[in-house]
Design a protein around this motif. Structure first.
Motif, PDB file in Angstrom:
ATOM      1  N   LYS A 264       1.004  -0.798  -0.581  1.00 27.00           N
ATOM      2  CA  LYS A 264       0.283   0.079  -0.369  1.00 27.00           C
ATOM      3  C   LYS A 264       0.835   1.097   0.112  1.00 27.00           C
ATOM      4  CE  LYS A 264      -4.325  -1.554   1.776  1.00 27.00           C
ATOM      5  NZ  LYS A 264      -5.124  -1.555   2.773  1.00 27.00           N
ATOM      6  N   ILE A 265       1.837   0.809  -0.817  1.00 28.72           N
ATOM      7  CA  ILE A 265       2.822   1.937  -0.259  1.00 28.72           C
ATOM      8  C   ILE A 265       3.543   2.597  -2.044  1.00 28.72           C
ATOM      9  CG2 ILE A 265       5.563   3.317  -0.195  1.00 28.72           C
ATOM     10  CD1 ILE A 265       4.704   3.101   2.480  1.00 28.72           C
ATOM     11  N   ASP A 266       2.845   3.834  -2.387  1.00 28.23           N
ATOM     12  CA  ASP A 266       3.553   4.544  -3.244  1.00 28.23           C
ATOM     13  C   ASP A 266       4.256   5.513  -3.094  1.00 28.23           C
ATOM     14  OD1 ASP A 266       1.658   3.012  -4.797  1.00 28.23           O
ATOM     15  OD2 ASP A 266      -0.199   4.143  -4.795  1.00 28.23           O
ATOM     16  N   LEU A 267       5.190   5.524  -4.159  1.00 34.67           N
ATOM     17  CA  LEU A 267       6.288   6.500  -3.684  1.00 34.67           C
ATOM     18  C   LEU A 267       5.565   8.314  -4.233  1.00 34.67           C
ATOM     19  CD1 LEU A 267       8.993   4.938  -5.653  1.00 34.67           C
ATOM     20  CD2 LEU A 267       9.145   5.467  -3.229  1.00 34.67           C
ATOM     21  N   GLU A 268       5.865   9.570  -3.297  1.00 28.15           N
ATOM     22  CA  GLU A 268       5.473  10.699  -3.694  1.00 28.15           C
ATOM     23  C   GLU A 268       6.421  11.611  -4.278  1.00 28.15           C
ATOM     24  OE1 GLU A 268       4.157  11.326   0.695  1.00 28.15           O
ATOM     25  OE2 GLU A 268       3.218  10.030   0.409  1.00 28.15           O
ATOM     26  N   ILE A 269       6.780  11.791  -5.309  1.00 32.38           N
ATOM     27  CA  ILE A 269       7.764  12.201  -5.739  1.00 32.38           C
ATOM     28  C   ILE A 269       7.284  13.518  -6.171  1.00 32.38           C
ATOM     29  CG2 ILE A 269       8.521  11.781  -8.599  1.00 32.38           C
ATOM     30  CD1 ILE A 269       8.830   9.435  -7.750  1.00 32.38           C
ATOM     31  N   SER A 270       8.748  14.075  -6.201  1.00 33.73           N
ATOM     32  CA  SER A 270       8.485  15.906  -6.364  1.00 33.73           C
ATOM     33  C   SER A 270       9.769  16.174  -7.068  1.00 33.73           C
ATOM     34  CB  SER A 270       7.981  16.244  -5.038  1.00 33.73           C
ATOM     35  OG  SER A 270       8.299  16.203  -3.735  1.00 33.73           O
ATOM     36  N   ARG A 271       9.955  16.988  -7.230  1.00 27.42           N
ATOM     37  CA  ARG A 271      10.871  17.770  -7.876  1.00 27.42           C
ATOM     38  C   ARG A 271      11.605  18.413  -6.281  1.00 27.42           C
ATOM     39  NH1 ARG A 271      12.060  20.536 -13.340  1.00 27.42           N
ATOM     40  NH2 ARG A 271      10.000  19.133 -13.979  1.00 27.42           N
ATOM     41  N   PHE A 272      13.240  18.311  -5.847  1.00 34.15           N
ATOM     42  CA  PHE A 272      13.803  18.669  -5.072  1.00 34.15           C
ATOM     43  C   PHE A 272      15.046  18.638  -5.129  1.00 34.15           C
ATOM     44  CE2 PHE A 272      14.529  14.205  -4.685  1.00 34.15           C
ATOM     45  CZ  PHE A 272      15.866  14.269  -3.395  1.00 34.15           C
ATOM     46  N   ASP A 273      15.738  19.208  -4.052  1.00 40.08           N
ATOM     47  CA  ASP A 273      17.348  19.790  -4.306  1.00 40.08           C
ATOM     48  C   ASP A 273      18.371  18.948  -3.353  1.00 40.08           C
ATOM     49  OD1 ASP A 273      20.050  20.421  -4.558  1.00 40.08           O
ATOM     50  OD2 ASP A 273      19.520  22.248  -4.533  1.00 40.08           O
ATOM     51  N   LEU A 274      18.988  17.750  -4.159  1.00 50.40           N
ATOM     52  CA  LEU A 274      19.736  16.736  -2.666  1.00 50.40           C
ATOM     53  C   LEU A 274      20.417  17.536  -1.706  1.00 50.40           C
ATOM     54  CD1 LEU A 274      19.897  13.902  -2.135  1.00 50.40           C
ATOM     55  CD2 LEU A 274      21.781  14.385  -3.922  1.00 50.40           C
ATOM     56  N   ARG A 275      21.103  18.770  -1.835  1.00 46.30           N
ATOM     57  CA  ARG A 275      21.897  19.326  -1.486  1.00 46.30           C
ATOM     58  C   ARG A 275      21.317  19.986  -0.152  1.00 46.30           C
ATOM     59  NH1 ARG A 275      26.469  20.493  -3.337  1.00 46.30           N
ATOM     60  NH2 ARG A 275      26.313  19.885  -4.876  1.00 46.30           N
ATOM     61  N   ASN A 276      19.832  20.393  -0.750  1.00 40.33           N
ATOM     62  CA  ASN A 276      19.238  21.256   0.345  1.00 40.33           C
ATOM     63  C   ASN A 276      18.441  20.254   1.392  1.00 40.33           C
ATOM     64  OD1 ASN A 276      19.317  23.959  -0.164  1.00 40.33           O
ATOM     65  ND2 ASN A 276      17.990  23.575  -1.482  1.00 40.33           N
ATOM     66  N   GLU A 277      18.037  19.446   1.046  1.00 37.36           N
ATOM     67  CA  GLU A 277      17.461  17.557   1.321  1.00 37.36           C
ATOM     68  C   GLU A 277      18.408  17.065   2.334  1.00 37.36           C
ATOM     69  OE1 GLU A 277      14.383  17.368   0.697  1.00 37.36           O
ATOM     70  OE2 GLU A 277      14.016  16.140   2.775  1.00 37.36           O
ATOM     71  N   ILE A 278      19.435  17.095   2.193  1.00 33.59           N
ATOM     72  CA  ILE A 278      20.898  16.937   3.638  1.00 33.59           C
ATOM     73  C   ILE A 278      21.112  17.181   3.897  1.00 33.59           C
ATOM     74  CG2 ILE A 278      22.822  15.617   3.073  1.00 33.59           C
ATOM     75  CD1 ILE A 278      21.037  13.629   1.696  1.00 33.59           C
ATOM     76  N   ALA A 279      21.689  18.661   4.105  1.00 33.97           N
ATOM     77  CA  ALA A 279      21.487  19.657   4.458  1.00 33.97           C
ATOM     78  C   ALA A 279      20.466  20.194   5.879  1.00 33.97           C
ATOM     79  CB  ALA A 279      21.664  21.094   4.612  1.00 33.97           C
ATOM     80  N   ASP A 280      19.597  19.736   5.289  1.00 33.06           N
ATOM     81  CA  ASP A 280      18.203  20.410   6.461  1.00 33.06           C
ATOM     82  C   ASP A 280      18.111  18.352   7.184  1.00 33.06           C
ATOM     83  OD1 ASP A 280      17.182  22.231   4.955  1.00 33.06           O
ATOM     84  OD2 ASP A 280      15.884  21.445   4.474  1.00 33.06           O
ATOM     85  N   LEU A 308      17.029  16.524  -8.683  1.00 35.63           N
ATOM     86  CA  LEU A 308      16.390  15.295  -8.842  1.00 35.63           C
ATOM     87  C   LEU A 308      15.010  15.391  -8.330  1.00 35.63           C
ATOM     88  CD1 LEU A 308      18.431  13.733  -6.201  1.00 35.63           C
ATOM     89  CD2 LEU A 308      18.914  13.804  -8.845  1.00 35.63           C
ATOM     90  N   LYS A 309      14.375  14.416  -9.274  1.00 31.56           N
ATOM     91  CA  LYS A 309      12.814  14.159  -9.154  1.00 31.56           C
ATOM     92  C   LYS A 309      12.781  12.229  -8.418  1.00 31.56           C
ATOM     93  CE  LYS A 309       9.914  14.540 -12.389  1.00 31.56           C
ATOM     94  NZ  LYS A 309       9.345  14.303 -13.864  1.00 31.56           N
ATOM     95  N   GLY A 310      11.805  12.608  -6.914  1.00 27.15           N
ATOM     96  CA  GLY A 310      11.744  11.645  -6.532  1.00 27.15           C
ATOM     97  C   GLY A 310      11.212  11.617  -5.237  1.00 27.15           C
TER      98      GLY A 310
END
Ligand SMILES: Nc1ncnc2c1ncn2[C@@H]1O[C@H](COP(=O)(O)OP(=O)(O)O)[C@@H](O)[C@H]1O
Ligand SMILES: [Mg+2]
Length: 429
Positions: A264-280, A308-310
């Protein structure tokens, strides 16, 4: 004489006499005694040569017959059922094993169309594969049901090979038991899958139902904390709140896992910046690291595409699980997150995340189990560090959902390096 048949001794003699007449009889000429001796010598040698040739001929004939009978023995006594079929599917030859397989005699099989022994429902399979053999695909195997002399049927694996002159050789193997096992396994698999989904759905519903009142309990504790309390009561409430939060965390993990298991899991795909994501994410974890006096660092290789998109949320959850574990299981030293590129094409990139720590490490024989649900490296872990043993299982499922893998290298007492990969779309442009 018909072609290919040997002359009888008499006709051979007549033919030789005639030939001698046409070729000219040497003995009719007057010969000197020396010449006569020479001719007699030649004749004697010639006769001996003929005798030797004759002997060899006999031997070859004998060998040929022995080979022929060996071939028939092999055909007859082979543990596989053989049928030789005519171009039109008539049974020309059958070995003993074939007769036994059909529970009949060889005579009862011969000159009958093979389709007499195939279940009507499966005749189309026979014709389809016969067509394939005729069309030049020399050997073809298929499964069909055949009929015994007593009317009962059995599953056979039929393997046909075309031979010279349009005939073909068919081998038959009784695969009834195999088919039964296959069917039982298929049924068992469906039942097991249905049971797993039902169990996971039950777990998902249960944990959802438990989470709602749990949140209310924690909310009430937080309200109480705001009131005027004695030190003792405050400590009691603090303990109750901590236990409540642990329980909510456990319920959340179970909910997550059961949702994955119930598909029952679907990936929730959106655009994001890996750099910001990792820093946070690192900022979030640095408080825990600082409390333990650990150094927490991260690096992203310059060639890693970061737009990325993921499913950024699930990616963050894996990193929190792995870095969280590294902090939890490292008493002194450092934890480092390294991000590298594994592979890239025009649209996608495979990224490798590595989490190194200088912690307690994991014994070699435990490393294979820790990705299984509710598994911790050794039983003292739960007493000392708490936890549920679900973090790595969830991380593994998430990494796999994102087209990647997860693994670990570790030396007990020295530290661990966990890694995982994910494949993500690159943002166009
Ligand atoms: N960085 C690490 N160092 C040592 N052991 C680890 C590390 N990460 C995970 N483990 C072992 O793997 C087990 C499973 O981890 P996990 O699934 O996250 O469950 P939990 O953290 O709730 O115990 C842990 O209990 C621990 O024994
Ligand atoms: Mg964990």
């Amino acid at each position: 004489m018909t072609h290919g048949q040997p002359d009888s001794a008499l006709t051979l003699r007549q033919r030789a006499e005639e030939k001698l007449k046409t070729d000219g009889d040497v003995t009719s000429k007057t010969l000197s005694s020396e010449e006569t001796c020479q001719v007699i010598h030649e004749l004697q040698v010639h006769q001996i040569e003929l005798e030797i040739q004759n002997e060899e001929l006999h031997r070859t004939q004998h060998d040929l017959e022995a080979a022929k009978s060996r071939y028939f023995d092999l055909y007859d006594l082979a543990p596989v059922a053989y049928l030789t079929l005519s171009k039109h599917g008539l049974i020309l030859e059958a070995n003993i094993t074939a007769a036994t397989l059909f529970g009949s005699t060889r005579k009862e099989l011969l000159k009958k169309p093979v389709t007499n022994f195939i279940l009507p429902e499966d005749q189309s399979v026979y014709y389809l594969y016969r067509k394939l053999v005729i069309e030049g695909k020399k050997t073809q195997g298929c499964e069909l049901r055949m009929i015994r002399a007593d009317g009962s049927s059995f599953w056979a694996y039929k393997y046909a090979t075309s031979m010279q002159g349009g005939e073909y050789l068919v081998t038959l193997t009784d695969i009834t038991k195999l088919k039964q096992t296959e069917e039982e396994l298929r049924r068992a698999k469906i039942a097991a899958e249905a049971a797993t989904v039902a169990k996971s759905e039950f777990l998902a519903n249960m944990s959802h139902e438990i989470r709602t009142p749990m949140n209310a309990i924690i909310g009430v504790i937080q309200l109480l904390e705001m009131g005027d309390l004695s030190q003792e009561h405050r400590e009691d409430l603090c303990m109750a709140k901590k236990a409540g939060l642990d329980l909510v965390r456990l319920i959340n993990d179970i909910l997550e896992l059961s949702k994955i298991e119930a598909h029952k899991i679907d990936l929730e795909i959106s655009r994001f910046d890996l750099r910001n994501e990792i820093a946070d994410t690192i900022k979030l974890l640095s408080l825990q690291a600082r409390e333990k006096g650990l150094e927490l660092t991260y690096s992203i290789d310059p060639d890693v595409p970061t737009l990325l998109k993921g499913d950024a949320g699930r990616l963050r959850q894996i990193i929190i699980n792995l870095v969280g574990n590294a902090i939890k299981f490292t008493p002194v030293g450092s934890v480092a997150l390294q991000i590298r590129k594994d592979a890239e094409d025009t649209d996608t990139v495979t990224i490798r995340f590595l989490v190194h720590d200088s912690g307690i490490g994991i014994a070699a024989d435990e490393q294979g189990h820790i990705f299984e649900p509710f598994t911790q490296a050794d039983s003292s872990t739960i007493r000392k560090y708490g936890g549920t043993g679900l973090g790595l299982t969830i991380s593994k499922r998430f990494a796999e959902l994102m087209g990647g893998h997860i693994g670990v290298q570790s030396i007990e007492g020295k530290g661990s390096s966990f890694w995982f990969t994910v494949m993500m779309d690159k943002q166009p442009g």
